[in-house]
Design an enzyme around this catalytic site. Structure first.
Site, PDB file in Angstrom:
ATOM      1  N   HIS A  88      -8.397  25.470  17.743  1.00 41.32           N
ATOM      2  CA  HIS A  88      -6.967  25.541  17.426  1.00 41.32           C
ATOM      3  C   HIS A  88      -6.659  24.606  16.267  1.00 41.32           C
ATOM      4  CE1 HIS A  88      -2.603  25.554  17.975  1.00 41.32           C
ATOM      5  NE2 HIS A  88      -2.809  26.669  18.657  1.00 41.32           N
TER       6      HIS A  88
ATOM      7  N   ASP B 230      -5.440  32.088  24.269  1.00 40.35           N
ATOM      8  CA  ASP B 230      -5.966  33.463  24.304  1.00 40.35           C
ATOM      9  C   ASP B 230      -7.221  33.622  25.133  1.00 40.35           C
ATOM     10  OD1 ASP B 230      -4.837  33.429  21.000  1.00 40.35           O
ATOM     11  OD2 ASP B 230      -4.012  34.677  22.586  1.00 40.35           O
TER      12      ASP B 230
HETATM   13  C1  SDX Z   1      -3.325  31.296  18.315  1.00 41.01           C
HETATM   14  O1  SDX Z   1      -1.145  27.973  15.431  1.00 41.01           O
HETATM   15  C2  SDX Z   1      -0.823  28.297  16.640  1.00 41.01           C
HETATM   16  O2  SDX Z   1      -0.068  27.600  17.298  1.00 41.01           O
HETATM   17  C3  SDX Z   1      -1.417  29.584  17.134  1.00 41.01           C
HETATM   18  C4  SDX Z   1      -1.204  29.939  18.597  1.00 41.01           C
HETATM   19  C5  SDX Z   1       0.246  30.218  18.911  1.00 41.01           C
HETATM   20  O3  SDX Z   1       0.614  30.092  20.080  1.00 41.01           O
HETATM   21  O4  SDX Z   1       0.969  30.691  17.971  1.00 41.01           O
HETATM   22  O5  SDX Z   1      -1.696  28.872  19.427  1.00 41.01           O
HETATM   23  C6  SDX Z   1      -1.976  31.229  18.954  1.00 41.01           C
HETATM   24  O6  SDX Z   1      -3.453  31.863  17.251  1.00 41.01           O
HETATM   25  C7  SDX Z   1      -4.482  30.597  18.982  1.00 41.01           C
HETATM   26  C8  SDX Z   1      -5.800  30.698  18.173  1.00 41.01           C
HETATM   27  C9  SDX Z   1      -6.421  32.057  18.459  1.00 41.01           C
HETATM   28  N1  SDX Z   1      -7.592  32.288  17.587  1.00 41.01           N
HETATM   29  C10 SDX Z   1      -8.847  32.223  18.049  1.00 41.01           C
HETATM   30  O7  SDX Z   1      -9.155  31.955  19.213  1.00 41.01           O
HETATM   31  C11 SDX Z   1      -9.892  32.602  17.000  1.00 41.01           C
HETATM   32  C12 SDX Z   1     -11.069  31.634  17.080  1.00 41.01           C
HETATM   33  N2  SDX Z   1     -10.626  30.333  16.608  1.00 41.01           N
HETATM   34  C13 SDX Z   1     -10.894  29.968  15.225  1.00 41.01           C
HETATM   35  O8  SDX Z   1     -10.994  31.006  14.314  1.00 41.01           O
HETATM   36  C14 SDX Z   1     -10.172  28.708  14.787  1.00 41.01           C
HETATM   37  O9  SDX Z   1     -10.365  27.776  15.760  1.00 41.01           O
HETATM   38  C15 SDX Z   1      -8.693  28.797  14.417  1.00 41.01           C
HETATM   39  C16 SDX Z   1      -8.426  29.825  13.396  1.00 41.01           C
HETATM   40  C17 SDX Z   1      -7.877  29.060  15.640  1.00 41.01           C
HETATM   41  C18 SDX Z   1      -8.271  27.427  13.876  1.00 41.01           C
HETATM   42  O10 SDX Z   1      -9.068  27.190  12.816  1.00 41.01           O
HETATM   43  P1  SDX Z   1      -8.705  26.088  11.684  1.00 41.01           P
HETATM   44  O11 SDX Z   1      -7.782  25.079  12.172  1.00 41.01           O
HETATM   45  O12 SDX Z   1      -8.330  26.793  10.417  1.00 41.01           O
HETATM   46  O13 SDX Z   1     -10.049  25.375  11.515  1.00 41.01           O
HETATM   47  P2  SDX Z   1     -11.276  25.941  10.704  1.00 41.01           P
HETATM   48  O14 SDX Z   1     -11.328  27.443  10.765  1.00 41.01           O
HETATM   49  O15 SDX Z   1     -11.248  25.298   9.357  1.00 41.01           O
HETATM   50  O16 SDX Z   1     -12.471  25.392  11.593  1.00 41.01           O
HETATM   51  C19 SDX Z   1     -12.844  24.012  11.457  1.00 41.01           C
HETATM   52  C20 SDX Z   1     -14.335  24.021  11.773  1.00 41.01           C
HETATM   53  C21 SDX Z   1     -15.107  25.059  10.941  1.00 41.01           C
HETATM   54  O17 SDX Z   1     -16.402  24.560  10.737  1.00 41.01           O
HETATM   55  P3  SDX Z   1     -16.765  24.002   9.239  1.00 41.01           P
HETATM   56  O18 SDX Z   1     -16.626  25.185   8.282  1.00 41.01           O
HETATM   57  O19 SDX Z   1     -15.768  22.898   8.930  1.00 41.01           O
HETATM   58  O20 SDX Z   1     -18.197  23.505   9.358  1.00 41.01           O
HETATM   59  O21 SDX Z   1     -14.502  24.403  13.167  1.00 41.01           O
HETATM   60  C22 SDX Z   1     -15.269  25.608  13.220  1.00 41.01           C
HETATM   61  C23 SDX Z   1     -15.190  26.260  11.858  1.00 41.01           C
HETATM   62  O22 SDX Z   1     -16.368  27.035  11.610  1.00 41.01           O
HETATM   63  N3  SDX Z   1     -14.637  26.464  14.226  1.00 41.01           N
HETATM   64  C24 SDX Z   1     -15.299  27.282  15.026  1.00 41.01           C
HETATM   65  C25 SDX Z   1     -14.315  27.887  15.831  1.00 41.01           C
HETATM   66  N4  SDX Z   1     -13.105  27.437  15.472  1.00 41.01           N
HETATM   67  C26 SDX Z   1     -13.300  26.570  14.478  1.00 41.01           C
HETATM   68  N5  SDX Z   1     -16.620  27.555  15.159  1.00 41.01           N
HETATM   69  C27 SDX Z   1     -16.950  28.473  16.101  1.00 41.01           C
HETATM   70  N6  SDX Z   1     -16.073  29.101  16.907  1.00 41.01           N
HETATM   71  C28 SDX Z   1     -14.733  28.840  16.803  1.00 41.01           C
HETATM   72  N7  SDX Z   1     -13.868  29.457  17.603  1.00 41.01           N
END
Ligand code: SDX
Length: 429
Positions: free
Chosen positions: A304, A361
């Protein structure tokens, strides 16, 4: 006493006031940065950028805190109803009993959808995704209700129509996609019971309203009702800042929510868990793939932007899974796998290092499956829950006489000034 942040640039020192929130959060107010220094800021994804001052929802990502108008989500999930929470978010306080009754009556009075809209539904290809249909149909409401929304009562009636009709529209798209007869809302049913009845009642098999499921749906939608400046809420605010009508701004929010990184994650989680199950249940492979930077695979439902600890909504959702499945005498193998996957991930150094925990989720799809909601409607369920939050946030912007048009800047890295070359003088390749 106002604190200031100093920026030294090209030998000059500039001071910018620090804004402090009611929970002690601090921000540098850079509204005059470009005018004073010629500089802009750059913050892809806005991870360090506040877009507004808001009094609706407070989140503390480190402590896993979520409050709507100051009330902890745990208390609202336990004691409130979705309609009461909707009233709280939009009006800034809990309703009196009379106000709550009035709201329910209003929602019943405006729950029908213009019969002509059914023709729209019937002309979507049967396999259309319900989120695309919902976004289009919410936008189409404007054609049926063209009030200007410039005065309070016009805005209030638009808000009522949206909140009430969104259920009918969602259930209608489900029924029509299956070639079933549309079920109309009933004035004797509550908001959530009406939705379940419109979804599952049929002319040959009466749907028995199960109060435990109604309670579970209330809680499900309370947990989704608002979440400060997330992607889809920011879309509603940005589109709304152009002074477009509320239906169009909400339609933009629905489109933004659809993505698998945002609200579409609840559908993606179930698809991921089903794939793991079909692949023999080896969730360790999913964890390894999630850690592999060469693999675009992400563990859906994990991580998140704000929560760097357990999403408080996921905790409540996980408990609800057990209650709903037990009540319905369902054992869902995906729940056991989700729990084992969570336990393995939370012990894994990668997930610990990146502070990746289950978000709202991760477990929500298990509950929706148990209720009989089809997977491709999971994000529609999120949208119905988030609607009061989108409206409250839009209203907070619209109530601000100085609501500025949202228009971010950029840093240009393209070609410098280039001459136009007539086509017959261009090189052949
Ligand atoms: C919602 O914003 C809100 O409040 C949203 C929400 C709401 O109520 O409105 O809470 C609802 O959208 C919840 C999130 C649902 N999405 C997912 O579950 C999809 C999987 N999660 C990721 O894609 C990710 O965690 C995000 C998109 C939710 C958040 O990502 P960020 O903050 O943009 O962080 P990032 O993508 O830059 O990740 C930081 C690091 C990365 O590694 P590096 O490139 O820095 O080496 O963490 C890793 C990412 O690869 N990472 C993950 C991961 N989530 C982040 N690696 C593997 N699996 C994951 N799920």
């Amino acid at each position: 006493m106002t604190e200031y942040a100093k920026i030294e640039f090209e030998g000059k020192i500039y001071e910018f006031p620090i804004i402090v929130g009611s929970e002690g959060e601090k921000a540098i107010d850079i509204s005059n940065l470009r005018q004073m220094t010629g500089l802009i800021t750059l913050d892809p994804g806005y991870a360090n950028t506040g877009s507004c001052i808001s009094s609706i929802t407070f989140m503390d990502g480190e402590k896993g805190i979520l409050r709507y108008r100051g009330i902890p989500i745990e208390e609202l999930a336990e004691h409130s109803s979705f309609i009461e929470t909707t009233y709280l978010l939009i009006n800034g306080r809990l309703p009196t009993r009379d106000e709550l009754n009035q709201t329910s009556i209003l929602f019943n009075d405006h729950s029908l959808v213009h019969e002509d809209m059914q023709i729209f539904y019937q002309n979507f290809p049967r396999a259309s995704h319900p989120m695309g249909i919902l976004s289009a149909m919410v936008n189409a409401l404007r054609s049926f209700y063209p009030e200007l929304q410039t005065i309070e009562e016009e805005i209030n009636i638009t808000v009522t129509r949206l909140l009430s009709k969104v259920r009918t529209m969602a259930a209608m798209s489900y029924k029509i996609s299956r070639g079933h007869k549309v079920v109309y809302p009933r004035p004797d049913l509550s908001y959530c019971a009406n939705f379940l009845n419109m979804m599952f009642d049929t002319p040959v098999k009466h749907y028995d309203i199960d109060e435990d499921l109604v309670k579970a749906l209330n809680t499900f939608w309370i947990l989704h009702a608002d979440h400060e400046q997330n992607c889809s809420t920011s879309a509603v605010r940005l589109v709304g800042s152009g002074r477009v009508n509320l239906y169009a701004a909400i339609s933009a929010g629905i489109a933004a929510l659809w993505g698998p990184l945002h609200g579409g994650a609840n559908q993606a989680v179930i698809e991921m868990l089903s794939d793991i199950q079909e692949d023999g249940g080896n969730y360790h492979r999913a964890i390894e793939r999630a850690k592999d930077k060469k693999d675009p695979f992400r563990l859906m439902g994990f991580g998140h932007r704000v929560y760097k600890s357990y999403d408080p909504r996921a905790k409540i959702m996980k408990k609800m899974c057990h209650k709903v499945l037990k009540k319905l005498h369902i054992t869902d193998p995906l729940l056991n796998m989700a729990k084992e996957l969570e336990a393995a991930a939370l012990k894994d150094d990668y997930f610990i290092e990146y502070n990746l925990y289950p978000n709202v989720d991760f477990y929500s799809g298990i509950i929706l499956r148990a209720m009989g909601i089809p997977t491709n409607m999971f994000t529609v369920m999120f949208a119905i829950g988030r609607l009061p939050g989108w409206i409250a946030q839009w209203k907070e912007g619209a109530d601000d006489p100085k609501w500025k048009l949202g228009r971010p800047r950029q840093i240009y890295t393209g070609p410098k000034k280039t001459q136009y070359i007539p086509i017959d003088k261009r090189c052949t390749q």
